[in-house]
Design an enzyme around this catalytic site. Structure first.
Site, PDB file in Angstrom:
ATOM      1  N   HIS A   1       1.928  -3.207 -10.644  1.00  0.00           N
ATOM      2  CA  HIS A   1       2.542  -1.908 -10.359  1.00  0.00           C
ATOM      3  C   HIS A   1       1.444  -0.867 -10.161  1.00  0.00           C
ATOM      4  O   HIS A   1       0.470  -0.841 -10.915  1.00  0.00           O
ATOM      5  CB  HIS A   1       3.438  -1.545 -11.552  1.00  0.00           C
ATOM      6  CG  HIS A   1       4.244  -0.307 -11.368  1.00  0.00           C
ATOM      7  ND1 HIS A   1       3.682   0.953 -11.392  1.00  0.00           N
ATOM      8  CD2 HIS A   1       5.564  -0.135 -11.162  1.00  0.00           C
ATOM      9  CE1 HIS A   1       4.639   1.850 -11.206  1.00  0.00           C
ATOM     10  NE2 HIS A   1       5.787   1.222 -11.063  1.00  0.00           N
TER      11      HIS A   1
ATOM     12  N   ARG B   1       4.955  -1.343  -5.595  1.00  0.00           N
ATOM     13  CA  ARG B   1       4.989  -2.784  -5.817  1.00  0.00           C
ATOM     14  C   ARG B   1       5.264  -3.478  -4.490  1.00  0.00           C
ATOM     15  O   ARG B   1       5.755  -2.857  -3.555  1.00  0.00           O
ATOM     16  CB  ARG B   1       6.133  -3.150  -6.788  1.00  0.00           C
ATOM     17  CG  ARG B   1       5.906  -2.769  -8.205  1.00  0.00           C
ATOM     18  CD  ARG B   1       7.105  -3.158  -9.063  1.00  0.00           C
ATOM     19  NE  ARG B   1       8.070  -2.070  -9.208  1.00  0.00           N
ATOM     20  CZ  ARG B   1       9.273  -2.222  -9.755  1.00  0.00           C
ATOM     21  NH1 ARG B   1       9.672  -3.409 -10.157  1.00  0.00           N
ATOM     22  NH2 ARG B   1      10.087  -1.195  -9.872  1.00  0.00           N
TER      23      ARG B   1
ATOM     24  N   LYS C   1       8.601  -3.032  -2.303  1.00  0.00           N
ATOM     25  CA  LYS C   1       9.326  -1.832  -2.733  1.00  0.00           C
ATOM     26  C   LYS C   1       9.073  -0.709  -1.745  1.00  0.00           C
ATOM     27  O   LYS C   1       8.237  -0.825  -0.846  1.00  0.00           O
ATOM     28  CB  LYS C   1       8.874  -1.431  -4.142  1.00  0.00           C
ATOM     29  CG  LYS C   1       9.219  -2.482  -5.190  1.00  0.00           C
ATOM     30  CD  LYS C   1      10.660  -2.405  -5.636  1.00  0.00           C
ATOM     31  CE  LYS C   1      10.829  -1.344  -6.708  1.00  0.00           C
ATOM     32  NZ  LYS C   1      12.189  -1.294  -7.229  1.00  0.00           N
TER      33      LYS C   1
ATOM     34  N   ASP D   1       6.741   5.839  -1.939  1.00  0.00           N
ATOM     35  CA  ASP D   1       7.104   6.955  -2.809  1.00  0.00           C
ATOM     36  C   ASP D   1       5.867   7.839  -2.894  1.00  0.00           C
ATOM     37  O   ASP D   1       4.764   7.337  -3.135  1.00  0.00           O
ATOM     38  CB  ASP D   1       7.505   6.407  -4.192  1.00  0.00           C
ATOM     39  CG  ASP D   1       7.835   7.496  -5.221  1.00  0.00           C
ATOM     40  OD1 ASP D   1       7.367   8.658  -5.033  1.00  0.00           O
ATOM     41  OD2 ASP D   1       8.530   7.210  -6.190  1.00  0.00           O
TER      42      ASP D   1
ATOM     43  N   CYS E   1       4.587   9.641  -5.064  1.00  0.00           N
ATOM     44  CA  CYS E   1       3.761   9.647  -6.277  1.00  0.00           C
ATOM     45  C   CYS E   1       2.666   8.593  -6.211  1.00  0.00           C
ATOM     46  O   CYS E   1       1.619   8.738  -6.835  1.00  0.00           O
ATOM     47  CB  CYS E   1       4.596   9.503  -7.541  1.00  0.00           C
ATOM     48  SG  CYS E   1       5.290   7.873  -7.823  1.00  0.00           S
ATOM     49  N   TYR E   2       2.896   7.518  -5.443  1.00  0.00           N
ATOM     50  CA  TYR E   2       1.857   6.486  -5.332  1.00  0.00           C
ATOM     51  C   TYR E   2       0.699   6.943  -4.459  1.00  0.00           C
ATOM     52  O   TYR E   2      -0.325   6.249  -4.386  1.00  0.00           O
ATOM     53  CB  TYR E   2       2.453   5.165  -4.841  1.00  0.00           C
ATOM     54  CG  TYR E   2       3.454   4.619  -5.829  1.00  0.00           C
ATOM     55  CD1 TYR E   2       3.058   4.292  -7.113  1.00  0.00           C
ATOM     56  CD2 TYR E   2       4.800   4.509  -5.509  1.00  0.00           C
ATOM     57  CE1 TYR E   2       3.968   3.848  -8.053  1.00  0.00           C
ATOM     58  CE2 TYR E   2       5.727   4.065  -6.438  1.00  0.00           C
ATOM     59  CZ  TYR E   2       5.298   3.743  -7.709  1.00  0.00           C
ATOM     60  OH  TYR E   2       6.210   3.318  -8.639  1.00  0.00           O
TER      61      TYR E   2
ATOM     62  N   ASP F   1       9.404  12.478  -3.628  1.00  0.00           N
ATOM     63  CA  ASP F   1       9.244  11.040  -3.438  1.00  0.00           C
ATOM     64  C   ASP F   1       9.318  10.694  -1.950  1.00  0.00           C
ATOM     65  O   ASP F   1       8.390  10.142  -1.361  1.00  0.00           O
ATOM     66  CB  ASP F   1      10.366  10.388  -4.274  1.00  0.00           C
ATOM     67  CG  ASP F   1      10.651   8.938  -3.971  1.00  0.00           C
ATOM     68  OD1 ASP F   1      10.150   8.406  -2.985  1.00  0.00           O
ATOM     69  OD2 ASP F   1      11.424   8.323  -4.743  1.00  0.00           O
TER      70      ASP F   1
ATOM     71  N   ASP G   1      10.215  17.599  -7.546  1.00  0.00           N
ATOM     72  CA  ASP G   1      10.105  17.827  -8.986  1.00  0.00           C
ATOM     73  C   ASP G   1       8.633  18.012  -9.330  1.00  0.00           C
ATOM     74  O   ASP G   1       7.758  17.832  -8.478  1.00  0.00           O
ATOM     75  CB  ASP G   1      10.745  16.679  -9.787  1.00  0.00           C
ATOM     76  CG  ASP G   1      10.162  15.321  -9.436  1.00  0.00           C
ATOM     77  OD1 ASP G   1       8.924  15.217  -9.369  1.00  0.00           O
ATOM     78  OD2 ASP G   1      10.929  14.365  -9.227  1.00  0.00           O
TER      79      ASP G   1
ATOM     80  N   HIS H   1       6.384  14.699  -9.000  1.00  0.00           N
ATOM     81  CA  HIS H   1       5.958  14.346  -7.643  1.00  0.00           C
ATOM     82  C   HIS H   1       5.036  15.410  -7.051  1.00  0.00           C
ATOM     83  O   HIS H   1       4.118  15.079  -6.300  1.00  0.00           O
ATOM     84  CB  HIS H   1       7.176  14.104  -6.746  1.00  0.00           C
ATOM     85  CG  HIS H   1       7.824  12.775  -6.987  1.00  0.00           C
ATOM     86  ND1 HIS H   1       8.854  12.616  -7.892  1.00  0.00           N
ATOM     87  CD2 HIS H   1       7.555  11.539  -6.495  1.00  0.00           C
ATOM     88  CE1 HIS H   1       9.190  11.330  -7.916  1.00  0.00           C
ATOM     89  NE2 HIS H   1       8.426  10.653  -7.087  1.00  0.00           N
TER      90      HIS H   1
END
Lengths: 595, 330
Positions: free
Chosen positions: A388, A432, A435, A438, A440-441, A501, A508, A511
């Site tokens: 992850h 991942r 997936k 997003d 945040c990654y 995201d 938020d 993020h």
């Protein structure tokens, strides 16, 4: 206030950001508007929308018109063919940075002469792999199917066809960001449906189709600093009752908001007293910080509080931390397997490291992390779990402090896994395998690359057979792709502001922080200089004591798809706060005797 | 499921603790937010009251049925409150409560809060606490408990297919039959097969070969991965698994060259001649070529990935090409 210039991070510790002579100033003079880094720290009144967008009266609009005159006709079809994939050699990126403004989208756009006559050759592309290479078809074959405006067949997508050639007309958007991937499986499953929906949601933003934004010539909107700043300041204020679910995470709000504000160029020292009072209210006598008053100390919330204190800075803030008690508390969290638990259970049987003097806080940590690397190459939160992105950053950051990462990780597999997290056309990272992307990654995965690059640069990294790994002389991931995802897809376009995201999700504080951290990482280049014997006069002890020094540069290779004013401040690759904040708190405590 | 004892489980809706005779003796500790506190939450009254009583009983280190019910009340309002969960576990153990009852209650909470760390940590604490008692009752008691845990896991997996913790290979296969791209299921399968104490060496990293793994298991897993890859060759999960199995078994990547070639035709040919059905196959081929020292072919595969088939990752593919040069020198 030079210290507030987003790209200029000169600090008192002498870790100056070095700018290649003349490059940045040149881009600064060409792009429109004042450098926001020069504005006062406090948020001034927001310029009215009309003043901002009037194509005639604003300097930006004037530049737009002057540089891209609308042709009479005859160039219409040609223009459609120029979904530009290349940077024109010898042509400064800044020259085509002016923003097209809202409401002024030309009805007909011109085929820019230099686009028509110059394309990057495959040879050039090979020599410069960090740039988005043109597809070989770009030069050899007709690459874009040009259809008449009323031809509804333009949306039928068959592998290599660009959909909807009208809307992104004239924007320089490499086709990998506007098309579906070349290879797609026919089998439909829950995962593929969600992936397709995500791409569908992102494409209008990536193609410059969204009416809300002002896009520049790269089809990229500007960073809406004012709105994000307002959103973040609100998140630090009184939160409504529905935030009860976050009652155990309040310290995170401090870190996320203060860090994001700092990256946006805001001075957060005015929050110092409030952070000190809030931190004290969450502090336990046993050393750690909980999620709020009366809550147990927790590793994650303690991390967030310490970073928040470092961000506001000042001795009074640093002194909130009871270092001796915190050290004892951390030791009590140590586990026999080398890892740590995040919080002490209220049960007496909680297994902890036996205090027999055979181990210290760091014993077995590297080995624990080694066992967290999975067969996929990524890192999981504990041995035998799924790789992850967030754990990849935590593990690498930890190893960067302790040891050389290649001493316990399979670096080629980790790089393969990290690289596979970036998707096209989205440009962003997933957390991942299989997936969704997003925002945040952008940090959790994107933030791994400076650490990986430093690991490779030293020449000390080897693969499992002991073969040396090459240095990363070019970027290992597409910085352009990530920047596009962040600026096109992750900005909340409503009045609310903040970052998110992906399209369709609410912004938020979490993020906002990690999307901006990722943007900062994509916009900068870090180099780690190991202390050498020469630097310390050959004194072995001094060498051991000297910290490796990180130096940061604005990243200027490859296409600059954003205006220099949208460059956010650099943050330390490990601590994820500005370097001078790291130095200041380290110096303060290093000067102390004992705790 | 037997009914849970009402003195321990269940929250009476709408009742105020301050008006409840059961709580008469407790002086609540109200929340004292400092002046100018940041990110302060305007707590709803009911939550603020419950937290005030929690602070009081935690401070007094009270463990009692009413404390257990108070924790349930707060968990209903904020299931992410790790302090409350740990205090709840302390109550369960101090009062020597029935673990099956607590697990029955927890199952309901878990199904309502799928993405929550605390439910799993609480379960972990309960099971660790319960196991010694259970072992005294003999193997059939353990088997019965294991069966009930598996039954719950099936329920929660039906709700959230991404939360795969089943200890049963069959359950994982069902998940992969439903969605071959479920990477969590692939990941868990790897754990089940290659960390099985019966035929694995403890303490090895996932990428280290393990001579203890029987060849027939390796053959089975290679065949399984291949069959699944054929369903969706561009899904990376199966390829990562296949590669992971080969490394674990200490086998050369070239042992799957024939299979990998099914997805790559005419590499380097002009125009339509080159047909790639999986970038991951091409990636693996590059490794296979490099493994046997065929640097030119490896280089071609990597170049074509960056030029055409996986352009977003061109920086990575170019780095891999540089690695071939170093490998050739060595």
């Amino acid at each position: 206030m030079p210290g507030l210039r987003p790209w200029d991070d000169r600090d008192r510790a002498g870790l100056a950001l070095e700018v290649a002579g003349g490059v940045v100033p040149r881009t600064l003079t060409v792009t429109s508007g004042p450098d926001p880094g020069l504005r006062p720290a406090t948020t001034g009144p927001i310029p009215s929308q009309t003043a901002k967008t009037d194509p005639i009266t604003s300097p930006r609009g004037a530049a737009n018109i002057a540089r891209f005159p609308i042709a009479d006709d005859g160039t219409w079809n040609n223009a459609k063919q120029y979904f530009i994939t290349s940077i024109v050699p010898g042509f400064p990126p800044s020259a085509y940075m002016p923003l097209r403004t809202k409401g002024s989208r030309p009805q007909k756009r011109v085929a820019f002469p230099w686009k028509m006559t110059t394309t990057t050759t495959p040879q050039q592309a090979q020599g410069q792999p960090s740039r988005s290479p043109p597809s070989p078809a770009a030069t050899a074959l007709p690459r874009v199917t040009v259809t008449d405006d009323d031809d509804d067949g333009s949306d039928s997508v068959d592998e290599e066809i660009v959909a909807d050639p009208i809307s992104n007309l004239g924007f320089m958007i490499p086709d990998i960001f506007t098309q579906l991937p070349l290879i797609r499986d026919e089998l439909v499953t829950k995962t593929s449906i969600e992936q397709d929906e995500t791409v569908e949601a992102c494409l209008p933003f990536l193609r410059g189709d969204d009416d809300f934004f002002d896009y520049n010539e790269h089809g990229v909107p500007e960073l809406d600093r004012e709105r994000h700043i307002r959103f973040l300041r609100q998140c630090l204020g009184k939160l409504p009752g529905r935030f009860v679910a976050a009652d155990a995470s309040r310290p995170w709000f401090l870190y996320w908001c203060l860090s994001a504000l700092t990256m946006l160029g805001e001075d957060v020292s005015s929050y110092r007293n409030a952070v000190i009072a809030t931190a004290r209210s969450m502090q336990n006598e046993t050393g750690g910080f909980g999620g709020g008053g009366g809550q147990l100390s927790h590793m994650a919330t303690s991390y967030a509080v310490v970073l928040a204190l470092a961000l506001v800075g000042g001795e009074e803030a640093y002194d909130v931390v009871d270092r001796k008690a915190m050290w004892k508390w951390l030791c009590s969290l140590k586990q026999p397997d080398g890892g740590f638990q995040v919080c002490l259970d209220l049960t007496p049987e909680s297994p902890a490291w036996k205090e027999d003097g055979s181990a210290n806080l760091l014993t077995g940590v590297s080995d624990y992390i080694r066992r967290c690397q999975t067969f996929e190459g990524g890192i999981s939160g504990q041995p035998n779990a799924e790789a992850h992105g967030a754990y990849a950053f935590c593990a690498l950051g930890c190893l960067a402090l302790l040891d050389h990462p290649s001493s316990c990780l399979d670096i080629p597999r980790l790089i393969a896994w990290l690289s596979a997290r970036q998707y096209a056309p989205e440009g962003g990272f997933s957390g991942r395998t299989n997936k969704l992307v997003d925002g945040c990654y952008s940090h959790w995965v994107g933030g791994c690359f400076p650490l990986i690059e430093a690991c490779l640069a030293g020449g000390g990294a080897t693969d499992s057979d002991g073969t040396k790994l090459p240095p990363a002389t070019e970027s290992l991931y597409s910085r352009e792709g990530l920047t596009r995802y962040i600026l096109c897809c992750c900005q909340d376009q409503s009045k609310r502001g903040g970052l998110r995201d992906k399209p369709g999700k609410m912004s938020d504080a979490y993020h906002s922080c990690y999307v901006l951290s990722g943007l900062s990482s994509a916009q900068h280049q870090w180099e780690l200089d190991e202390p050498t014997d020469a630097a310390t006069g050959g004194d072995g002890a001094a060498t051991a004591a000297a910290e490796p020094a990180w130096t940061v540069f604005p990243y200027l290779d490859g296409p600059q798809v954003f205006a220099p004013k949208d460059r956010v401040r650099p943050i330390h690759p490990v601590y994820a706060i500005p370097q001078q904040n790291v130095c200041a708190i380290q110096q303060y405590f290093q000067a102390k005797q004992g705790f | 499921m037997a009914l849970l004892k009402p003195e321990l489980y269940g929250v009476r809706e709408g009742s105020r603790l301050a008006e409840d005779p059961e709580w008469e003796d407790v002086v609540p500790i109200a929340h004292q937010e400092p002046e100018g506190a940041l990110a302060a939450i305007a707590y709803p009254e009911e939550y603020a009251e419950a937290m005030a009583y929690l602070r009081a009983v935690m401070k007094a280190k009270e463990h009692s049925p009413r404390c257990l019910r108070l924790t349930e009340h707060i968990i209903n309002m904020n299931p992410a409150h790790y302090t409350v969960w740990l205090y709840r576990a302390a109550n369960v153990f101090a009062l020597n409560l029935s673990i099956p009852d607590e697990i029955a209650w927890l199952n309901g909470v878990a199904l309502r809060n799928l993405k929550n760390y605390q439910i799993w940590h609480h379960r972990h604490l309960l099971v660790e606490h319960y196991y010694p008692q259970l072992s005294l009752q003999g193997p059939s008691a353990i088997a019965e408990f294991a069966a009930s845990e598996q039954s719950f896991l099936r329920d929660i997996l039906a709700e959230d297919t991404k939360t795969t913790t089943s200890a049963e290979l069959a359950a994982i296969e069902t998940l992969l039959d439903d969605d071959v791209r479920n990477n969590s299921a692939w990941s868990h399968r790897f754990f089940l097969v290659f960390s099985n104490p019966a035929h694995s060496t403890p303490g090895l990293a996932a990428s280290e070969p393990d001579p203890k793994v029987p060849q027939e298991i390796v053959d089975r897993e290679v065949a399984y991965a291949m069959a699944k890859i054929r369903l969706a060759p561009q899904s990376q999960s199966g390829w990562n698994y296949l590669r992971g199995v080969l490394v674990k078994a200490g086998r050369k990547l070239a042992t799957v060259e024939g299979f990998t070639n099914e997805f790559v035709k005419g590499l380097g040919e002009d125009g339509e001649g080159e047909d790639v059905r999986s970038t991951h196959a091409l990636d693996l081929l590059a490794e296979i070529y490099a493994e046997r020292g065929d640097k030119d072919k490896a280089d071609l595969a990597l170049r074509r990935l960056g030029e055409k088939w996986d352009r977003i990752r061109v920086g990575y593919w170019e780095w891999r090409r540089k690695g071939l040069e170093i490998g050739a020198e060595a």
